[in-house]
Scaffold this motif. Sequence first.
Motif, PDB file in Angstrom:
ATOM      1  N   THR A  36      54.177  70.223 -14.399  1.00 35.37           N
ATOM      2  CA  THR A  36      55.033  71.069 -15.213  1.00 35.37           C
ATOM      3  C   THR A  36      53.944  71.509 -16.379  1.00 35.37           C
ATOM      4  N   LEU A  37      52.938  70.687 -16.358  1.00 38.03           N
ATOM      5  CA  LEU A  37      52.012  71.095 -17.595  1.00 38.03           C
ATOM      6  C   LEU A  37      51.416  72.648 -17.259  1.00 38.03           C
ATOM      7  N   LYS A  38      51.228  72.885 -16.103  1.00 39.18           N
ATOM      8  CA  LYS A  38      50.693  74.383 -15.833  1.00 39.18           C
ATOM      9  C   LYS A  38      51.697  75.435 -15.345  1.00 39.18           C
ATOM     10  N   CYS A  39      52.829  74.781 -14.819  1.00 40.50           N
ATOM     11  CA  CYS A  39      53.612  75.680 -14.412  1.00 40.50           C
ATOM     12  C   CYS A  39      54.204  76.817 -15.586  1.00 40.50           C
ATOM     13  N   VAL A  40      54.083  78.221 -15.156  1.00 38.96           N
ATOM     14  CA  VAL A  40      54.701  79.231 -16.251  1.00 38.96           C
ATOM     15  C   VAL A  40      55.993  79.652 -16.053  1.00 38.96           C
ATOM     16  N   GLY A  41      56.407  79.177 -14.936  1.00 46.32           N
ATOM     17  CA  GLY A  41      58.177  79.619 -14.346  1.00 46.32           C
ATOM     18  C   GLY A  41      58.027  81.009 -13.840  1.00 46.32           C
ATOM     19  N   LEU A 101      59.264  72.438 -24.330  1.00 49.74           N
ATOM     20  CA  LEU A 101      59.867  73.641 -23.211  1.00 49.74           C
ATOM     21  C   LEU A 101      59.108  73.024 -21.777  1.00 49.74           C
ATOM     22  N   PHE A 139      59.220  74.120 -17.389  1.00 50.07           N
ATOM     23  CA  PHE A 139      59.609  74.803 -16.229  1.00 50.07           C
ATOM     24  C   PHE A 139      59.488  74.294 -15.288  1.00 50.07           C
ATOM     25  N   THR A 150      55.810  80.947 -23.259  1.00 47.34           N
ATOM     26  CA  THR A 150      55.406  80.031 -22.285  1.00 47.34           C
ATOM     27  C   THR A 150      53.965  79.501 -22.779  1.00 47.34           C
ATOM     28  N   LYS A 201      52.382  75.259 -24.000  1.00 48.81           N
ATOM     29  CA  LYS A 201      51.239  74.542 -23.376  1.00 48.81           C
ATOM     30  C   LYS A 201      50.369  74.481 -24.321  1.00 48.81           C
TER      31      LYS A 201
END
Lengths: 177, 745
Positions: free
Chosen positions: A9-14, A50, A52, B246, B250
């Motif tokens: 989830t630290l990399k997923c941008v949805g 947040l 994703f 987004t 991060k």
Amino acid sequence: MRYAMAIDTLKCVGCSDCVVACQTENNVPHGYARDWITETVDGVYPSLELEFRSERCNHCDNTPCVRTCPTGASHIIEGGIVKVTPGKCIGCGACIQSCPYDARFSSPEGWVDKCTFCDHRIANGQDPACVEVCPTHCMYFGDLDDKNSNVSKVIANRKWKVLAPEAGTDPQIFYLI
Amino acid sequence: MKTTRRDFIKISSLGAGTIALGTPAIKFLAGADDSENKGKSGAVTRTPNYCEVCFWNCAGWVYKNEEGKIWKIIGNEDDPHSYGRFCPRGTGGVGMYYDEDRLKTPLMRVGEPGNQTYKEISWDEAFEHIAGKMKEIGGKYGNESIALFKHGSSGKHFGKLMSAFGSTNQAGPAYAQCKGPREEAFALTFGEPLHSPEPLDIRDTKCLVLIGSHLGENMHNGQVQEMSEAIDKGVTVITVDPRLSTAASKSKFWLPIKPATDTALLLAWINVIINEELYDKEYVDKLTIGLDKLKDHVQQYTPEWAYGITTIEPSQIRATAKAMADASPSVIVHPGRHATWYGDDTQRIRAIAILNALLGSYGRRGGFYLPTKAKLPGFPSEKNPNPAWSWRDIEPEKYPFASDGVTNLLVDGSHPDYKGKHSIKAWFVIGTNLPVSIPNTKRTVEAMDNQEFIVVIDTMPTEITGYADIVLPECTYLERYDDIRVSPHREPNIALRMPAAEPKYESKPAWWMAKELAKRLGLDAYFNFENYSEVLDWQLKQIGSSLEEMKKIGVKKFEREFDDLYFAPGEIPEFFTGSGKIELYSSELAAYGFDPMPVYKPLPEPEAGFYRLIYGRAPMHTFSRTANNPNLTDLMKENSVWINPKVAKEWDLKNDQKIWLKNQDGAISSFPIKVRVTERIRWDSVYMVHGFGHKDKRLSRAFGHGLMDTEMITNVLIDKESGGTGMRSNFVTFLTEKPEKEVQS
């Protein structure tokens, strides 16, 4: 052999690429999807978190969907993959009701459809379509019984969570956090 | 002032050609050996292509299933744009091919201009009519009076036709509605624009600063992938955005800035980096010019000063400046792409360029690499005529630094209020939906109403086709050859697009349309080939490849000629600026009466009850052109307006409630939009994704879904250096009842 997936989830941008790749790979009819994106926002501006998540069938070890299926259409194949045999499915929807992840849907043909972990691709030594396409490389797929598989390694080395652990289904999609 | 830099970047035209042959009916799939592409029964086949759903042009493979039908598109592993992985739009590109709402035949308007009733006509009729009109209008006003608005690969073929015809009045929204100011800012500072893809060494960076980029929502594929790789390696991401983007989620540092104050933050960062001596001293000493002047200039811009403007605390400004300096030179202050925001955009991006120069990131590992590209010779052709005038002459005093056609200048020259000597009388529009892509739709429509003839070439019945006298249906990128993709990157590389299937319906490739029109205009010598595959094969053979080879591999990489991906240690390169140095102080800008160093100037603020309209991208859509794609509407079928919960409470707005928007000039949206109450947006702004609210009923999936932000963008602040149209000084308020539509600014 125990197939599982880990999603970072630290990399997923949805972005939903996993969704459209699944749809084209598996000829899922328009308006339906075997995987989807969930977004959660916590906090008050500007102290916000947040997340994703790319979600799908959890291919659980303890499967309410298989237990409730009156015809045996829902079943488990090698590696723990939960599948539906269209010819046996009467479309009663008991499995849809029993799934805590809302991972199943009635296809326009009347039978119940869901993620297969792209077992047709695994058979050719390929990753599932969603994993192969992901532009952030945030998904790992493999055999949990193999300690050297990518999925075993990230689960061993990273913090993770599963969804709805209280349902007791022993899900096999791990979210790296 | 030296003009050498801009001359330098122009590409020279080519030598003479030979006599053209007659044109028998041809199959577009036909090439020397295309048997492998016909989808043999029972076997899955694949053909190479590069994506046209967005400008990133990722190379991949188009797969056909056992029945020979287009099935899926997968990235090409050798492609540096995609690294073998397409974004959702590219993966969903099959939807462009299957979209049953596509334009199917050539169409001609029936009756008076403004009457949107069309009849189907044959290609011959269409070409005869267009060629007749071109000769007539060219005869009356000069061939220069016919302008071309273009985008993408197919735009190039009509660009060639118009240049051969004698008009260089050509422009695309990719410049003045997008990256124009950025290109000029970098050219003014480093001597060269950035081009596309931007040469950002994201995979090796230690600090990535996003101020005007929302990677992950804009799927600039290679950059998104490299950011993900950098996250794995522990990169520090700093995101400046009034919205929790987004990327912001991060980031180690998210600076939730008050919108329209970015330049103040950038100047405060420059202040800290100079005053605290955090800059790369050797690099700045040897490679740049103007540090002393810059130091004096930024003394006024302290973090404490910036706090009152940006709402970012001084400690945060200092901490982030320190984080950048700690990573230097492996740091990237991202130049952004869609840079036309506030009308001072060249200056704002100049501040970004200066910051990068101080951090020593340009030409350094983990910063900006030095791109190179394959040297593919052009196909032999006649030399173009010299037009008597061009777009710059429409308003000769304006936009001295514009290095590419400015769409809004062409609109100015087309408008009934134009008083100059160089009027535009007819338009060709290919691959761009102008009423949506150029702000101030009303003015664009007035300009179109003032034209004697309009031809639109597109794959879909977008809004612009409703203004055409003739509509030509183009086939999709999956059904045609186009130019070899030659893009600047770490290694020289080329990619092939070839048809995976015959064009559906009566649609045709743009190269064929241009060639057929050329024939009727007596310009055969400029299109000296039968099928575009001949052009490609000839070009490829000049660089040791061939069409046959490229059909098998799709992408070919070449060795860099020199070992110069970064500046060598101690190297003192010459830059294509007036001084030959990186210009912190720009003599060129000063010579034209502009600020030689960026100055903070307050921008308009919303009145009470109004909120700044911020628009952006969703990862599954491109511009306004994908809203009808069946695969992509499945992922997102309409936009919503993001409203902070405090504001929603004040207005008693609920999630999914449909509201209309009205802007500061009284413009009211044609359609309502759903409310999304979310903490992700500041209380002084609202946000929506661009590209929805389509008004043409022929777009059956997109019609009436969501709201068209362009309708709300009536206050356009023009960037005086480049001509870029700043679109982010528009303010909206909410209408909860369906409005009477008599007020429309």
